[in-house]
Design a protein around this motif. Structure first.
Motif, PDB file in Angstrom:
ATOM      1  N   UNK A  54     -14.998  12.681  10.332  1.00 34.66           N
ATOM      2  CA  UNK A  54     -14.812  11.753  11.463  1.00 34.66           C
ATOM      3  C   UNK A  54     -13.780  12.265  12.451  1.00 34.66           C
ATOM      4  N   UNK A  55     -12.714  12.878  11.942  1.00 31.48           N
ATOM      5  CA  UNK A  55     -11.648  13.405  12.806  1.00 31.48           C
ATOM      6  C   UNK A  55     -12.184  14.557  13.659  1.00 31.48           C
TER       7      UNK A  55
ATOM      8  N   UNK B 267      -3.384  12.015  -2.404  1.00 30.71           N
ATOM      9  CA  UNK B 267      -1.982  12.416  -2.345  1.00 30.71           C
ATOM     10  C   UNK B 267      -1.604  12.982  -3.705  1.00 30.71           C
TER      11      UNK B 267
ATOM     12  N   UNK C 256      -7.080  15.685   3.034  1.00 31.77           N
ATOM     13  CA  UNK C 256      -7.976  14.763   3.738  1.00 31.77           C
ATOM     14  C   UNK C 256      -9.316  14.676   3.014  1.00 31.77           C
TER      15      UNK C 256
ATOM     16  N   UNK D  68      -2.767  10.210  -6.328  1.00 28.17           N
ATOM     17  CA  UNK D  68      -3.360   9.007  -5.765  1.00 28.17           C
ATOM     18  C   UNK D  68      -4.614   9.396  -5.013  1.00 28.17           C
ATOM     19  N   UNK D  69      -5.745   8.783  -5.381  1.00 30.28           N
ATOM     20  CA  UNK D  69      -6.978   9.128  -4.696  1.00 30.28           C
ATOM     21  C   UNK D  69      -7.582   7.913  -4.007  1.00 30.28           C
ATOM     22  N   UNK D  70      -7.712   8.001  -2.695  1.00 30.06           N
ATOM     23  CA  UNK D  70      -8.326   6.928  -1.919  1.00 30.06           C
ATOM     24  C   UNK D  70      -9.648   7.468  -1.387  1.00 30.06           C
ATOM     25  N   UNK D  71     -10.743   7.041  -1.995  1.00 29.98           N
ATOM     26  CA  UNK D  71     -12.076   7.521  -1.608  1.00 29.98           C
ATOM     27  C   UNK D  71     -12.346   7.337  -0.125  1.00 29.98           C
ATOM     28  N   UNK D  72     -12.820   8.380   0.517  1.00 25.49           N
ATOM     29  CA  UNK D  72     -13.172   8.303   1.934  1.00 25.49           C
ATOM     30  C   UNK D  72     -11.995   8.557   2.848  1.00 25.49           C
ATOM     31  N   UNK D  73     -10.791   8.471   2.289  1.00 23.85           N
ATOM     32  CA  UNK D  73      -9.591   8.694   3.106  1.00 23.85           C
ATOM     33  C   UNK D  73      -8.932  10.020   2.732  1.00 23.85           C
TER      34      UNK D  73
ATOM     35  N   UNK E 122       1.769   3.773  -3.155  1.00 22.83           N
ATOM     36  CA  UNK E 122       1.445   5.200  -3.156  1.00 22.83           C
ATOM     37  C   UNK E 122       2.723   6.014  -3.403  1.00 22.83           C
TER      38      UNK E 122
ATOM     39  N   UNK F  46     -15.081  12.216   4.207  1.00 23.75           N
ATOM     40  CA  UNK F  46     -15.513  11.315   5.284  1.00 23.75           C
ATOM     41  C   UNK F  46     -14.538  11.367   6.465  1.00 23.75           C
ATOM     42  N   UNK F  47     -13.246  11.272   6.157  1.00 25.20           N
ATOM     43  CA  UNK F  47     -12.243  11.260   7.228  1.00 25.20           C
ATOM     44  C   UNK F  47     -12.185  12.611   7.934  1.00 25.20           C
TER      45      UNK F  47
ATOM     46  N   UNK G 153      -0.949  15.972   1.031  1.00 23.89           N
ATOM     47  CA  UNK G 153      -2.110  15.130   1.331  1.00 23.89           C
ATOM     48  C   UNK G 153      -3.318  16.007   1.616  1.00 23.89           C
TER      49      UNK G 153
ATOM     50  N   UNK H 212       0.837  -1.205   0.000  1.00 24.00           N
ATOM     51  CA  UNK H 212       0.000   0.000   0.000  1.00 24.00           C
ATOM     52  C   UNK H 212       0.879   1.264   0.000  1.00 24.00           C
TER      53      UNK H 212
END
Lengths: 92, 94
Positions: free
Chosen positions: A89-90, A51, A82, A43-48, A33, A85-86, A80, A29
């Motif tokens: 949540x944070x 980058x 954020x 780099x796109x991580x949905x919900x996270x 990245x 969703x994250x 990065x 992982x």
């Protein structure tokens, strides 16, 4: 939480992953990245989050010890952002 | 690059099915999200640190109207890349 704690947690939570498998996945992982960013990819991580690589312009600065003027060449830096969703949540 | 690419490389290197590979990748990011939600930082050697920071409330302005508004205190996530990652992005040895 460190990388080894993340590896441990992944193998604890997943029925089929031993520690060694979990370690290769975590390395895959972050290695993946990192390589994508080194290639200039986003780099796109949905919900996270996502980058990307940002360019810092060349500039002149002073060596604080000698007072000498030095040229600092342009440099790339990882960035990065954020994900929604994250972020929620944070701050929850 | 997206999650789908990470799922693909788990699939290609582990022998898990695509469905299982997807579940594993989801689990990795879910574990990280839960940790950060609890306010705990994550340190990935060779990659960087994800840290939750508390920002106190401050006065700001609506840039469109110029009205002064109160920006409430909040928690934000910051990422500090490691020297190794910064070097590799600049094509240098760490």
């Amino acid at each position: 939480m460190t990388k080894s704690e993340l590896i441990e947690k992944l193998s604890d939570e997943h029925d089929l992953l031993n520690k060694k498998d979990a370690e290769s996945i975590i390395n895959l992982v972050f290695g993946g990245i990192g390589e994508a960013l080194a290639d200039g990819d986003r780099v796109e991580i949905r919900g996270f989050g996502s980058f990307s690589v940002r360019e810092r312009k060349a500039r002149e600065a002073r060596n604080p010890k000698s007072g000498e003027l030095v040229k600092i060449p342009s440099r790339k830096t990882p960035f990065f952002k954020t994900g929604k969703e994250l972020r929620e949540r944070v701050d929850g | 690059m997206t999650k789908a690419d990470l799922i693909e490389s788990v699939y290609l290197t582990t022998g898990f099915s695509k469905k299982e590979s997807a579940a594993i990748i989801e689990m990795v990011f879910d574990l990280m999200k839960g940790t950060l939600q609890d306010g705990e930082k994550i340190k990935i050697a060779g990659f960087g640190n994800f840290v939750v920071k508390e920002k106190s409330s401050r006065r700001g302005r609506n840039p469109q109207t110029g009205d002064e508004i109160e920006i409430s205190a909040r928690k934000i996530l910051t990422f500090k890349p490691s020297q190794v990652l910064k070097a590799s992005i600049n094509g240098e040895d760490a």
